[in-house]
Design a protein around this motif. Sequence first.
Motif, mmCIF file in Angstrom:
data_model
loop_
_atom_site.group_PDB
_atom_site.id
_atom_site.type_symbol
_atom_site.label_atom_id
_atom_site.label_comp_id
_atom_site.label_asym_id
_atom_site.label_seq_id
_atom_site.Cartn_x
_atom_site.Cartn_y
_atom_site.Cartn_z
ATOM 1 N N SER A 109 -7.082 13.274 7.746
ATOM 2 C CA SER A 109 -6.721 12.093 8.536
ATOM 3 C C SER A 109 -6.028 12.568 9.797
ATOM 4 N N ASN A 110 -5.382 11.660 10.470
ATOM 5 C CA ASN A 110 -4.624 11.971 11.661
ATOM 6 C C ASN A 110 -3.561 13.032 11.368
ATOM 7 N N GLN A 111 -3.265 13.853 12.371
ATOM 8 C CA GLN A 111 -2.198 14.838 12.226
ATOM 9 C C GLN A 111 -0.876 14.124 11.962
ATOM 10 N N ARG A 112 -0.038 14.718 11.097
ATOM 11 C CA ARG A 112 1.207 14.084 10.698
ATOM 12 C C ARG A 112 2.366 15.079 10.820
ATOM 13 N N GLU A 113 3.585 14.541 10.880
ATOM 14 C CA GLU A 113 4.773 15.374 11.026
ATOM 15 C C GLU A 113 5.909 14.844 10.157
ATOM 16 N N LYS A 135 0.836 -1.193 0.000
ATOM 17 C CA LYS A 135 0.000 0.000 0.000
ATOM 18 C C LYS A 135 0.873 1.246 0.000
ATOM 19 N N VAL A 136 0.354 2.313 -0.592
ATOM 20 C CA VAL A 136 1.010 3.613 -0.506
ATOM 21 C C VAL A 136 0.450 4.318 0.724
ATOM 22 N N TRP A 137 1.291 4.530 1.717
ATOM 23 C CA TRP A 137 0.875 5.187 2.945
ATOM 24 C C TRP A 137 1.063 6.693 2.799
ATOM 25 N N GLU A 138 0.164 7.456 3.393
ATOM 26 C CA GLU A 138 0.110 8.894 3.148
ATOM 27 C C GLU A 138 1.383 9.620 3.565
ATOM 28 N N CYS A 139 2.103 9.110 4.551
ATOM 29 C CA CYS A 139 3.321 9.803 4.974
ATOM 30 C C CYS A 139 4.411 9.750 3.902
ATOM 31 N N ALA A 140 4.389 8.734 3.034
ATOM 32 C CA ALA A 140 5.336 8.701 1.912
ATOM 33 C C ALA A 140 5.069 9.859 0.964
ATOM 34 N N ILE A 141 3.801 10.162 0.761
ATOM 35 C CA ILE A 141 3.429 11.307 -0.079
ATOM 36 C C ILE A 141 3.826 12.610 0.613
ATOM 37 N N ASP A 142 3.582 12.687 1.924
ATOM 38 C CA ASP A 142 3.993 13.874 2.679
ATOM 39 C C ASP A 142 5.488 14.120 2.534
ATOM 40 N N LEU A 143 6.285 13.061 2.650
ATOM 41 C CA LEU A 143 7.733 13.215 2.599
ATOM 42 C C LEU A 143 8.192 13.632 1.206
ATOM 43 N N ALA A 144 7.623 13.027 0.167
ATOM 44 C CA ALA A 144 7.979 13.427 -1.193
ATOM 45 C C ALA A 144 7.627 14.893 -1.429
ATOM 46 N N ASN A 145 6.441 15.312 -0.987
ATOM 47 C CA ASN A 145 6.061 16.715 -1.133
ATOM 48 C C ASN A 145 7.018 17.632 -0.382
ATOM 49 N N TYR A 146 7.415 17.236 0.815
ATOM 50 C CA TYR A 146 8.347 18.068 1.595
ATOM 51 C C TYR A 146 9.674 18.228 0.863
ATOM 52 N N LEU A 147 10.201 17.141 0.303
ATOM 53 C CA LEU A 147 11.479 17.215 -0.404
ATOM 54 C C LEU A 147 11.376 18.080 -1.651
ATOM 55 N N ILE A 148 10.238 17.975 -2.343
ATOM 56 C CA ILE A 148 10.032 18.791 -3.547
ATOM 57 C C ILE A 148 9.950 20.268 -3.195
ATOM 58 N N GLU A 193 19.265 13.729 17.853
ATOM 59 C CA GLU A 193 18.354 14.833 18.133
ATOM 60 C C GLU A 193 17.241 14.822 17.088
ATOM 61 N N VAL A 194 16.002 14.944 17.530
ATOM 62 C CA VAL A 194 14.852 14.909 16.623
ATOM 63 C C VAL A 194 14.128 16.246 16.681
ATOM 64 N N ARG A 195 13.905 16.847 15.526
ATOM 65 C CA ARG A 195 13.177 18.118 15.450
ATOM 66 C C ARG A 195 12.055 18.008 14.417
ATOM 67 N N VAL A 196 10.952 18.654 14.706
ATOM 68 C CA VAL A 196 9.818 18.687 13.780
ATOM 69 C C VAL A 196 10.064 19.802 12.770
ATOM 70 N N VAL A 197 10.118 19.457 11.483
ATOM 71 C CA VAL A 197 10.335 20.463 10.443
ATOM 72 C C VAL A 197 9.055 20.780 9.679
ATOM 73 N N ARG A 198 8.028 19.945 9.845
ATOM 74 C CA ARG A 198 6.725 20.269 9.248
ATOM 75 C C ARG A 198 5.630 19.536 10.000
ATOM 76 N N SER A 199 4.541 20.253 10.269
ATOM 77 C CA SER A 199 3.327 19.664 10.822
ATOM 78 C C SER A 199 2.231 19.749 9.772
ATOM 79 N N ILE A 200 1.482 18.674 9.621
ATOM 80 C CA ILE A 200 0.454 18.597 8.582
ATOM 81 C C ILE A 200 -0.886 18.331 9.248
#
Length: 309
Positions: free
Chosen positions: A291-295, A119-132, A279-286
Amino acid sequence: INAEYMGIVEVHVSMSGFRFNFAGKSSGTSSAVLSSQQVATTPVFTSLPQSADSHPLVHPREALRLSWTDLVSLNPLVLQTLFFSNGVSLQQCVVDGDALIRTHGNTDLVPAVYEGGFKVWECAIDLANYLIENPCDLLDYRSPEGPATVLEIGCGHGIPGILCLSRGFEVHFQDYNDEVLKNVTMNNVKLVSPDGRGAHFYAGDWSYFHTLLPSHGFQFILASDVLYASASYPSFVSVLKHALAPTGVAFVASKVHYFGVGGSAQQFRRFCEDDGCLEVRVVRSIQDGLSNQREILAVRWRSQLNDGM
């Protein structure tokens, strides 16, 4: 195919041919759109292991390095296309959902058997969009030593990794199931690299997977929807600590909470804090209301941040 979880804004029918197009201009939107084309009914994959006892990858020592000759050619191999934030598009292979339900019941994963890669999970799309949308974070990176290396962990369809491959990066794809890599990931890679040049493939459990990788050999690591089970954090972080270059960064796209399975982005951040190395930092909140909130999380060596790098 049930795609409700994918964060779809619009579903429409397209009768045009499919191809990768990672050179589109920005359209000013950040929504992922799924376009379906019913060109055939032949399933691309019709069977999965019945139980953990029958699965060749249950035991961590079975981590494997696959070759391009392991590719299972599919015809037709594409039924859907995903469109991203600046007009780029990505083809998606589709598993026979009825066969999956018959084998495992209506479930997205079976622990130690199947980890959801078809399955294509939505966070993969989020990550591709972020990189673009933030090319300076990865896509614009150039190394004097040659192409930078990217590792995508838990790749499934390989959407973010294939984006990097199309921009000249050397990409290593890992998924728990070799069936996913042979049937789906490799066929998607083939659309941008017909001979698999620049792509490498690994199957198996994270606990031993890192033994196949060069130590600190990856400037970038990508992962999407891999934080759903907190029990996997030790092995996931061990891969990060083994593979991430001293000045590298791992981008991890995650839901804030994985209801019903126990994992969360917050638990992962706390685990890394307790471990003391990363160290983990949030660089984008969606928060798109779909759907559920994503980061999107950026993970770096703690010493790197302390040195001001």
